[in-house]
Write a protein that holds these residues in place. Structure first.
Motif, PDB file in Angstrom:
ATOM      1  N   ALA A 176       3.083  50.976  44.342  1.00  0.00           N
ATOM      2  CA  ALA A 176       3.117  51.770  43.111  1.00  0.00           C
ATOM      3  C   ALA A 176       2.261  51.195  41.989  1.00  0.00           C
ATOM      4  CB  ALA A 176       4.557  51.936  42.624  1.00  0.00           C
ATOM      5  N   GLN A 177       1.929  49.908  42.044  1.00  0.00           N
ATOM      6  CA  GLN A 177       1.071  49.312  41.023  1.00  0.00           C
ATOM      7  C   GLN A 177      -0.190  48.696  41.627  1.00  0.00           C
ATOM      8  OE1 GLN A 177       4.272  46.994  38.792  1.00  0.00           O
ATOM      9  NE2 GLN A 177       3.066  47.805  37.094  1.00  0.00           N
ATOM     10  N   TYR A 178      -0.545  49.142  42.829  1.00  0.00           N
ATOM     11  CA  TYR A 178      -1.770  48.647  43.462  1.00  0.00           C
ATOM     12  C   TYR A 178      -2.943  49.469  42.945  1.00  0.00           C
ATOM     13  CZ  TYR A 178      -5.078  47.234  47.088  1.00  0.00           C
ATOM     14  OH  TYR A 178      -6.179  46.757  47.756  1.00  0.00           O
ATOM     15  N   SER A 179      -3.579  48.979  41.878  1.00  0.00           N
ATOM     16  CA  SER A 179      -4.562  49.773  41.142  1.00  0.00           C
ATOM     17  C   SER A 179      -5.751  50.241  41.976  1.00  0.00           C
ATOM     18  CB  SER A 179      -5.036  49.024  39.893  1.00  0.00           C
ATOM     19  OG  SER A 179      -5.561  47.758  40.220  1.00  0.00           O
ATOM     20  N   PRO A 180      -6.289  49.462  42.944  1.00  0.00           N
ATOM     21  CA  PRO A 180      -7.399  49.999  43.737  1.00  0.00           C
ATOM     22  C   PRO A 180      -7.030  51.279  44.482  1.00  0.00           C
ATOM     23  CG  PRO A 180      -7.299  47.628  43.982  1.00  0.00           C
ATOM     24  CD  PRO A 180      -6.053  48.040  43.243  1.00  0.00           C
ATOM     25  N   LEU A 181      -5.800  51.342  44.991  1.00  0.00           N
ATOM     26  CA  LEU A 181      -5.342  52.556  45.676  1.00  0.00           C
ATOM     27  C   LEU A 181      -5.201  53.706  44.689  1.00  0.00           C
ATOM     28  CD1 LEU A 181      -4.208  54.073  48.134  1.00  0.00           C
ATOM     29  CD2 LEU A 181      -1.972  53.099  47.613  1.00  0.00           C
ATOM     30  N   LEU A 182      -4.613  53.434  43.540  1.00  0.00           N
ATOM     31  CA  LEU A 182      -4.407  54.480  42.534  1.00  0.00           C
ATOM     32  C   LEU A 182      -5.749  54.997  42.023  1.00  0.00           C
ATOM     33  CD1 LEU A 182      -1.524  52.803  40.482  1.00  0.00           C
ATOM     34  CD2 LEU A 182      -1.330  54.333  42.452  1.00  0.00           C
ATOM     35  N   GLU A 183      -6.708  54.102  41.821  1.00  0.00           N
ATOM     36  CA  GLU A 183      -8.033  54.513  41.361  1.00  0.00           C
ATOM     37  C   GLU A 183      -8.724  55.399  42.389  1.00  0.00           C
ATOM     38  OE1 GLU A 183     -10.112  50.926  40.507  1.00  0.00           O
ATOM     39  OE2 GLU A 183      -8.797  50.365  38.842  1.00  0.00           O
ATOM     40  N   GLU A 184      -8.585  55.067  43.658  1.00  0.00           N
ATOM     41  CA  GLU A 184      -9.219  55.877  44.705  1.00  0.00           C
ATOM     42  C   GLU A 184      -8.601  57.269  44.766  1.00  0.00           C
ATOM     43  OE1 GLU A 184     -12.207  56.470  47.326  1.00  0.00           O
ATOM     44  OE2 GLU A 184     -11.824  54.616  46.213  1.00  0.00           O
ATOM     45  N   LEU A 185      -7.305  57.360  44.561  1.00  0.00           N
ATOM     46  CA  LEU A 185      -6.632  58.659  44.589  1.00  0.00           C
ATOM     47  C   LEU A 185      -6.997  59.506  43.372  1.00  0.00           C
ATOM     48  CD1 LEU A 185      -3.115  57.603  45.920  1.00  0.00           C
ATOM     49  CD2 LEU A 185      -4.953  58.747  47.169  1.00  0.00           C
ATOM     50  N   SER A 186      -7.548  58.874  42.332  1.00  0.00           N
ATOM     51  CA  SER A 186      -7.985  59.648  41.165  1.00  0.00           C
ATOM     52  C   SER A 186      -9.248  60.436  41.460  1.00  0.00           C
ATOM     53  CB  SER A 186      -8.223  58.717  39.963  1.00  0.00           C
ATOM     54  OG  SER A 186      -9.447  58.010  40.099  1.00  0.00           O
ATOM     55  N   ARG A 187      -9.924  60.113  42.564  1.00  0.00           N
ATOM     56  CA  ARG A 187     -11.202  60.755  42.894  1.00  0.00           C
ATOM     57  C   ARG A 187     -11.047  61.975  43.800  1.00  0.00           C
ATOM     58  NH1 ARG A 187     -12.232  55.051  43.136  1.00  0.00           N
ATOM     59  NH2 ARG A 187     -13.532  54.438  41.380  1.00  0.00           N
ATOM     60  N   ILE A 188      -9.815  62.277  44.201  1.00  0.00           N
ATOM     61  CA  ILE A 188      -9.565  63.460  45.018  1.00  0.00           C
ATOM     62  C   ILE A 188      -8.626  64.387  44.253  1.00  0.00           C
ATOM     63  CG2 ILE A 188      -9.864  62.149  47.157  1.00  0.00           C
ATOM     64  CD1 ILE A 188      -6.819  62.122  47.478  1.00  0.00           C
ATOM     65  N   ASP A 189      -8.464  65.618  44.745  1.00  0.00           N
ATOM     66  CA  ASP A 189      -7.529  66.530  44.081  1.00  0.00           C
ATOM     67  C   ASP A 189      -6.318  66.852  44.944  1.00  0.00           C
ATOM     68  OD1 ASP A 189      -8.654  68.176  45.975  1.00  0.00           O
ATOM     69  OD2 ASP A 189      -9.528  69.593  44.564  1.00  0.00           O
ATOM     70  N   THR A 190      -6.190  66.159  46.085  1.00  0.00           N
ATOM     71  CA  THR A 190      -5.010  66.322  46.933  1.00  0.00           C
ATOM     72  C   THR A 190      -3.771  65.849  46.171  1.00  0.00           C
ATOM     73  OG1 THR A 190      -6.337  65.931  48.917  1.00  0.00           O
ATOM     74  CG2 THR A 190      -3.950  65.617  49.122  1.00  0.00           C
ATOM     75  N   PRO A 191      -2.677  66.612  46.197  1.00  0.00           N
ATOM     76  CA  PRO A 191      -1.461  66.177  45.490  1.00  0.00           C
ATOM     77  C   PRO A 191      -0.996  64.795  45.938  1.00  0.00           C
ATOM     78  CG  PRO A 191      -1.266  68.472  46.124  1.00  0.00           C
ATOM     79  CD  PRO A 191      -2.516  67.967  46.784  1.00  0.00           C
ATOM     80  N   VAL A 192      -0.451  64.038  44.987  1.00  0.00           N
ATOM     81  CA  VAL A 192       0.027  62.682  45.243  1.00  0.00           C
ATOM     82  C   VAL A 192       1.469  62.561  44.765  1.00  0.00           C
ATOM     83  CG1 VAL A 192      -0.248  60.241  44.650  1.00  0.00           C
ATOM     84  CG2 VAL A 192      -2.279  61.670  45.001  1.00  0.00           C
TER      85      VAL A 192
END
Length: 361
Positions: free
Chosen positions: A191-207
């Motif tokens: 939940a606080q692993y920023s590289p994963l969160l940043e990568e998910l910001s580049r797609i529009d698939t629901p998270v």
């Protein structure tokens, strides 16, 4: 930062403000029109000189947002956000949505049977977890990636339901998307692993963003803002961000050992006061015991949760992962009763969502 335009401000005046923000400071603006025009500024707004904005024609006032989770804050977005999954399932607002299925894919037979059971109970989104992040290396951690994704696709085809699956390894993201996974879940350990969160910001698939083991509310919503902001390490807005974020509450580690996590029902209305994002709750992982799942589901829904995610397994006694907390056909009764509770509270005018935020002021 939020810029409130004066009543009657012209389109040209609004555009002039936006041009100053974007050209002088390199930030991005989001315009909300609701009676009067409000301009939300995205990026590191501390570089802005308030005086240079308030002097512009048509500007009423400038407000600095103090929360560090601006994109996830209800101050930035007053109304409830609704996230659409698979083109047909709406999460958030006045909807009550159920996610359910096995805690992990173990075999094709187990997965298909559990998926069909979940569909019969009335779930809207199917759990199809390929990877499992476990505390011990001796615990079941899922099948080989490609085999697991093939079974997830078979579960989706057999039921016609959209699927949610937890992403642990960034290298697997493309494989998840190519396999037709409809929702990416970020587990409590990530939940606080920023590289994963940043990568998910580049797609529009629901998270779906789970509540971390020791996260307070600020940390949890900041994690959501990572996914939504599209801001890089240097503070530049490099993309639009992923607006399709769904929160999922499970509670935090506490001194109590009889339940798996300490879940505070009061967090549900509090989160909805602070954030516009859809909010699920997870009675399986918070309680850790199927005997607690039903009552906890009702408590979460009565508190204002807009959905529930729980484990449904065709044979919990033989489950390789978290069988103790998995329910079976009784999930149908739980879902039906929870919908009645949700409908009853709406009928008597219990405030939810943006009305909670208004009532709290």
């Amino acid at each position: 930062m939020i810029i409130h335009m004066a009543p009657g401000a012209s389109i040209e005046q609004v555009e002039r403000v936006i041009n100053r923000i974007t050209s002088d400071y390199g930030l991005r603006c989001e315009t909300i029109v609701s009676g009067t025009t409000v301009i939300g500024v995205k990026g590191i707004a501390s570089v802005i000189d308030d005086g240079r904005i308030t002097e512009l024609p048509g500007v009423d006032r400038v407000i600095r947002i103090t929360e560090k989770y601006k994109d996830a804050s209800r101050n930035f977005h007053k109304d409830d956000s609704i996230v659409t999954i698979g083109g047909r399932v709406n999460v958030g607002g006045g909807n009550l949505t159920f996610f359910g299925g096995p805690c992990a894919i173990e075999s094709e037979k187990q997965s298909i049977e559990s998926a069909m059971m979940a569909k019969e109970t009335g779930v809207d989104v199917l759990r199809a977890f390929v990877d499992k992040s476990r505390t011990s290396p001796y615990d079941y951690r899922g099948l080989e990636l490609q085999k697991g994704l093939e079974i997830a696709a078979a579960m989706k085809q057999a039921t016609g339901l959209p699927t949610v699956s937890e992403l642990i390894d960034l290298r697997h993201l493309d494989a998840f998307l190519n396999a037709g996974i409809d929702v990416i879940q970020v587990g409590a350990r990530s939940a606080q692993y920023s590289p994963l969160l940043e990568e998910l910001s580049r797609i529009d698939t629901p998270v779906v963003l789970k509540h971390g083991f020791g996260n307070d509310l600020n940390e949890w919503l900041c994690a959501a803002a990572y996914i939504m902001s599209g801001i890089d390490r240097e503070g530049r807005v490099t993309g639009s961000g992923n607006r399709n974020v769904i929160l999922c509450y499970r509670g935090i580690k506490s001194f109590e050992s009889e339940t798996r996590f300490g879940a505070d029902a009061g967090m549900i209305p509090l989160v909805r006061m602070r954030s516009h994002l859809p909010l699920l709750a997870d009675p399986s992982h918070s309680g850790g015991d199927r005997k607690l799942v039903e009552r906890m589901t009702y408590a979460f829904v009565a508190a204002g949760a807009q959905g529930v995610e729980f484990d449904i397994h065709n044979n919990p006694a033989e489950a390789l992962c978290d069988g103790k907390q998995a329910v079976q056909h009784e999930a149908g009764r739980i879902i039906q009763t929870a919908r009645k509770i949700h409908s009853m509270l709406d009928g008597i005018g219990i405030e939810t969502g943006s009305s909670v935020a208004v009532a709290a002021k």
